[in-house]
Design a protein around this motif. Structure first.
Motif, PDB file in Angstrom:
ATOM      1  N   ASP A 195       0.864  -1.180   0.000  1.00  0.00           N
ATOM      2  CA  ASP A 195       0.000   0.000   0.000  1.00  0.00           C
ATOM      3  C   ASP A 195       0.902   1.231   0.000  1.00  0.00           C
ATOM      4  O   ASP A 195       1.259   1.766   1.054  1.00  0.00           O
ATOM      5  N   GLU A 197       0.378   4.262  -0.900  1.00  0.00           N
ATOM      6  CA  GLU A 197      -0.191   5.529  -0.423  1.00  0.00           C
ATOM      7  C   GLU A 197      -0.002   5.653   1.083  1.00  0.00           C
ATOM      8  O   GLU A 197       0.318   6.720   1.589  1.00  0.00           O
ATOM      9  N   PHE A 198      -0.171   4.536   1.776  1.00  0.00           N
ATOM     10  CA  PHE A 198       0.006   4.580   3.226  1.00  0.00           C
ATOM     11  C   PHE A 198       1.438   4.981   3.580  1.00  0.00           C
ATOM     12  O   PHE A 198       1.678   5.844   4.416  1.00  0.00           O
ATOM     13  N   MET A 235      -7.147  -2.372  -2.198  1.00  0.00           N
ATOM     14  CA  MET A 235      -6.067  -3.158  -1.600  1.00  0.00           C
ATOM     15  C   MET A 235      -6.462  -4.607  -1.410  1.00  0.00           C
ATOM     16  O   MET A 235      -5.653  -5.511  -1.606  1.00  0.00           O
TER      17      MET A 235
END
Lengths: 414, 370, 308
Positions: A195, A197-198, A235
């Motif tokens: 992920d 973006e995290f 996700m």
């Protein structure tokens, strides 16, 4: 180009005729394809048409050096007092680890436009300490900021804290020569489950941008880069697909995949690795982390030591996609940490090197990048952002993708 | 005074000391507190609802709080974040009695499996699809809002700081005590022997200490770390092997002085052999400053370990030590001060206790202190 | 005494030689080299670099080359700071570090012994507890925490002092770094002094001095303190070493162009020559310093003899 000079960036100017051979010691320096036709004209001959050559000349290897000074002073020609500059400033003082002082150069061709007379550069290794000095008003600008305190800086510094896209890629190199990482399905599965973006938003505080291609968007001489097709998938779907891929490759709950992530010492590299280890858990992957100091880390990568997945970063020397994609060419051992060898890829890169039409060239490079994103010798994670602290009093600071800020264009507002 | 009469009745000397130590209230209280801390560090992580390496992605760097998370205002942003990739719109949501009810609408039929997105978020659990319209474009979900307590807050990865502080204590205490033990044994023996025998033996032994001393500590550790990988055992060997040098120096200095005392000369005249003199006269009389130095050494060892962590050479993830936590906390002083405060409190408390115990030991062992 | 000192100095030469040799081989054994850093290098570039710096020769040859240069006083070029030779770097950094370290040591010694003596004199009374509490803080809090905290307080909130930099040696720039560096040692020395002062104050000769009717402060300073200083003087060696280690952090955080930083940065960056230069310098310094400490021992405690 001379081997004796042992210039670190000599390979930037390899496009010049005979440059590589001279640097390898096969030819004398007089054979270099550079000739001064007269006092004001320089002729450079290239090995092959290189559309981005002008870009290359903006790199520091293209800066002129005053020959009589070099002849008179030898290696001391860089000392203050000996150094001759053709730029806006002259070196007045250089105390290592203390300061570099520049004063305005009256001989500069646009000297009347230069508004700042004296510039002091201070090396600030500890970014938190630099932030404090900036707050205390002792620094007008700092070229980096402590990523841990991004939230605080955004709240308290406002526009004085700048984040701009930076021409670089933060990636994990995968050892494609070592089973099971030689299986592209394994690499793809690992990539899909991350992920980004995290990591970019939470761990790096928004100072990095999630990256689904290797060449950052906005790179010159290129269109939109080859973005992974799963970039806007949810996700959970991506994880399901990853689990399926791993199962195809023979890994599952009864045969868990073991991965060791190597990274060089830094708080953020560690936090990133921890987050990624956590993201690979649902895939049934067992992750161990190995942290070494920078020299050991790169020694292992450079000297083809043993590793599974290793963190690395690359900031472009010049603004062109070739400067990213050339890294995994098979005849490039110094940069090709992944030990990737794909003749199709090499062929595409060679074709692109010979192509003079920029549009066609961009398409060829796009094909190469698509191959890259399918095979994933490097798993791109994020595009770099540059962080800067800029005082309200400083005018003329423009964010740009190469993070170059020449004092010549700045002024101080009182 | 301190003469051969005491030397013969050696055993009662120690019993004497033990009695004096027990009477020292500050030292006893510190011993108790230290035991409590040690117990907490050993047992605490097992009792804690959070794993020490359990990542809560939604709770990155949240402040310490006695009230459970999430607060009421955190629900909506978390809900939006969890469902961001699911391509749905939140028409309405409500939290009642710790249960969330959310109504989703979308352009196309919604896959009810997207309850997994909600479950993924640390705030929600056990989400179920309660209702779905005919064409599937409207879905109602219910989930439990899971309460978490982070008494010390969380760190940069969203891990509970309390659990991490306790587990860090295990490593720090172990390193401190064991390394000091190693340094003590080697250092006292070496220093006493060198000081007592003097002359050439002293010169050679001290020369060796000089050489080892001058070797910058950094290389030694870096090289050990590189050869043997990063393990905790290695850490305390490296640190202990450095610290004995100081101990030896001090003991040697003390021995040089004690050697000239009358009772030592008397013992020599009586024909006591060197080992006996060392064991009965020299070493016990150096124990005063040695005890004080030792209780300064344990903290020093723990701090040295934190210095290594600051440079990135400390304990490997996901293990941690107080040094690592404090180094992290120092970097976050202006954004997340709790990351510094709580581990520091533990470290400070431990070091305070050790110092009081050390003082107590010194007072107890010092034969002149009547 | 003089012959002892001379013997020690002469005897130090083989020590230094051993140190240089061991350090030389140890640092080379660590993986990676000065060119294995963040930015990858073209293999031909790497080859040329190694050749220019003689890093491609066999190890023993490099060692002999280094010794040869060392005897001529040439410490070699720095691999990381390519414009400067190691001699230049140490030359500009050493005065700074000496100022920093020397001031810190003096501050630690005087303030430490002073506070420790006070605590001993007022044993178990509020003065004692107060001093010991401050000492606790100095020992417990690592300097990389103390430095930012003090900077926040004095430089940002109170705005009394600059937040960093050396300012070419201005006093204001020295205050925070010196104090932060000295603080742990002040604490340790205070505690040591207190401990041995308490013993000394109860000893025979002090009681005798008091019985003679000598004034209080004479008793304390002339009689008690001299004996009490023995462990403190023993500690000066380790204190100096601790200051060297501590200076790494202080110099990094406050941006001071001293030698401490070169120490660690050199090892981490595999800047072989810089590391060797620092080792040689520090080894020499330690040997001399320890000799001085031993001489001071003999001065303050006449019972100490140096045997034949």
């Amino acid at each position: 180009m001379s081997p004796v000079a042992a210039a670190k960036y000599a390979n930037v100017l390899y496009p010049i005729v005979n440059a590589a051979e001279i640097h390898g010691g096969a030819l004398p320096t007089s054979e270099l394809g550079v000739v001064a036709l007269d006092d004001r004209t320089l002729e450079i001959t290239l090995e092959a048409p290189t559309p981005f050559f002008l870009e290359l000349l903006t790199h520091q290897t293209g800066l002129p050096v005053h020959r009589p000074s070099v002849e008179a002073h030898g290696p001391d020609f860089v000392r203050p007092g000996n150094m001759v500059s053709n730029g806006a400033y002259v070196l007045a003082d250089f105390v290592p680890n203390a300061q570099v002082k520049l004063t305005k150069n009256p001989e500069f061709h646009a000297a009347e436009e230069v508004r700042i007379d004296t510039v002091y550069f201070y090396p600030t290794e500890d970014r938190s300490a630099a932030l404090r000095r900036f707050q205390a008003g002792e620094l007008h600008s700092n070229n980096d900021a402590p990523v841990e305190q991004v939230a605080w800086m955004k709240e308290n510094l406002g526009a004085r804290f700048r984040v701009a896209p930076y021409l670089g890629n933060y990636y994990y190199a995968v050892n494609t020569g070592k089973p099971p990482f030689d299986d592209p399905r394994v690499r793809m599965a690992l990539s899909m489950a991350i992920d980004r973006e995290f990591i970019a938003e939470e761990i790096w505080g928004g100072t990095m941008v999630a990256g689904y291609s290797f060449v950052p968007p906005g790179t010159a001489n290129y269109g939109a880069p080859a973005i992974a097709d799963y970039h806007d998938q949810g996700m959970i779907d991506r994880e399901d697909a990853a689990v399926a891929l791993l199962a195809e490759a023979g890994f599952g709950p009864d045969n868990p995949l073991a991965v060791e992530i190597r990274f060089n010492t830094s708080e953020n590299h560690k936090n990133t690795a921890l987050a990624i280890a956590d993201m690979w858990q649902p895939l049934g992957v067992e992750v161990t982390l190995l942290n070494s100091d920078t020299a050991t880390h790169y020694a292992i990568l450079r000297d083809k030591g043993d590793f599974d997945v290793a963190r690395a970063g690359w900031i472009a020397d010049y603004n062109d996609p070739q400067n990213f994609l050339f890294m995994v060419e098979s005849d490039n051992p110094g940069f090709n940490y992944a030990n990737y060898a794909n003749p199709e890829y090499d062929a595409l890169m060679d074709r692109a090197a010979a192509e003079t039409d920029l549009e066609v060239r961009a398409r060829i490079l796009f094909e190469a990048e698509s191959l890259f994103m399918r095979d994933l010798p490097f798993i791109p994670l994020m595009y770099y952002g540059s962080l800067s602290l800029v005082s309200d009093k400083l005018e003329g600071w423009q964010d740009n993708i190469q993070n170059v800020h020449a004092t010549r264009w700045m002024a101080i507002r009182e | 005074m301190t003469d051969s009469a005491d030397a013969i009745a050696g055993r009662s000397l120690w019993a004497d000391a033990r009695r004096r130590l027990r009477a020292n209230r500050a030292a006893m209280a510190s011993a108790v507190l230290l035991a409590v801390i040690a117990l907490a560090c050993v047992v605490g992580p097992w009792l804690s609802p959070h794993g020490h390496d359990q990542v809560y992605r939604d709770y990155v760097k949240v402040p310490a709080s006695l009230t459970p998370y999430p607060g009421a205002e955190a629900v909506e942003p978390a809900l939006e974040k969890a469902l961001r990739r699911a391509r749905v719109e939140i028409e309405d949501w409500r939290v009642e009695d710790g249960r969330l009810r959310v109504v989703l609408i979308a352009e196309r039929s919604i896959d009810p499996r997207l309850t997994r997105y909600l479950d993924r978020a640390d705030l929600f659990a056990d989400s179920v699809a309660v209702e779905q319209s005919e064409d599937g474009r409207r879905l109602v979900l219910e989930a439990a809002v899971s309460q978490q307590r982070f008494l010390f807050g969380t760190d940069a990865n969203g891990r509970d700081l309390l659990t991490r502080t306790l587990i860090a204590g295990r490593i720090s205490l172990m390193i401190g005590l064991l390394a000091t033990g190693v340094a003590l044994v080697i250092g006292v023996t070496y220093g006493a022997v060198a000081g007592y025998f003097g002359g050439r033996i002293d010169a050679v032994m001290m020369r060796l200490v000089d050489i080892l001393y001058s070797l910058p500590f950094m290389f030694f550790v870096i090289l050990l770390v590189v050869f043997f990988g990063r393990s905790v055992v290695l850490m305390f060997i490296a640190v202990g092997a450095i610290e004995w040098l100081d101990m030896a120096r001090i003991v040697r200095g003390q021995t040089l002085a004690i050697k000239q005392q009358e009772y030592v000369q008397a013992a020599q005249a009586l024909g006591v052999d060197s080992r006996g003199i060392l064991r009965r006269h020299i070493v016990p009389n150096t124990l005063g400053p040695v005890a004080v130095f030792m209780t300064l050494l344990v903290p020093k060892v723990i701090l040295l370990e934190s210095f290594l962590s600051f440079l990135g050479l400390g304990v490997q993830e996901p293990m941690t030590s107080w040094g690592v936590l404090i180094a992290e906390g120092a970097r976050n002083i202006q954004g997340a001060p709790w990351m510094l405060v709580y581990p520091s409190i533990f470290l400070a408390a431990t070091l305070f206790c050790l110092n009081f115990i050390g003082d107590g030991l010194r007072d107890a062992l010092d034969p002149k202190d009547r | 005494m003089l012959s002892y000192a001379l013997r020690r100095l002469v005897g130090a030469i083989p020590t230094l030689f051993i140190i240089v040799t061991v350090a030389f081989f140890l640092i080379r054994v660590a993986p990676g080299g000065p060119f294995h850093l963040e930015r990858p290098l073209d293999p031909q570039v790497m080859e040329n670099l190694l050749k220019v710096y003689h890093l491609d020769k066999p190890l023993w040859q490099q060692y002999l080359l280094y010794l040869e240069n060392l005897l001529r006083g040439d410490l070699g070029p720095s691999f990381i700071y390519r414009d400067f030779s190691v001699g230049d770097l140490l030359g500009s950094g050493l005065p700074v570090s000496l100022q920093l370290g020397g001031s810190a040591l003096l501050l630690a010694f005087f303030l430490g012994t002073g506070l420790g003596s006070l605590a001993a004199l007022y044993q178990n009374r509020p003065g004692d507890y107060g001093v010991m509490a401050v000492a606790m803080i100095g020992i417990t809090i690592p300097n990389f925490v103390m430095a930012p905290v003090l900077t926040l307080v004095f430089a940002l909130y109170l705005d009394w002092l600059p937040a960093g930099g050396w300012g070419e040696g201005a006093l204001a720039h020295k205050l925070l770094p010196v104090f932060t560096l000295a603080l742990p040692q002040i604490a340790v020395i205070a505690r040591l002094t207190r401990g041995s002062m308490i013993e000394a104050l109860r000893s025979n000769h002090v009681r005798t001095a008091r019985a003679y009717g000598l004034p209080g402060h004479v008793v304390v300073i002339v009689h008690a303190l001299r004996g009490a200083l023995v462990p403190v003087v023993s500690y000066l060696g380790p204190a100096a070493a601790a200051l060297i280690t501590g200076s790494v952090v202080i110099e990094t955080i406050f941006g001071i162009p001293g030698v401490g930083r070169y120490f660690v940065q050199g090892a981490l960056n595999r800047d072989y020559t810089l590391v060797m230069g620092t080792v040689v310098m520090i080894a020499g310094f330690v040997v001399v310093f320890n000799l001085l400490v031993d001489l001071v021992y003999a001065l303050i405690d006449p019972r100490v003899r140096y045997d034949r």
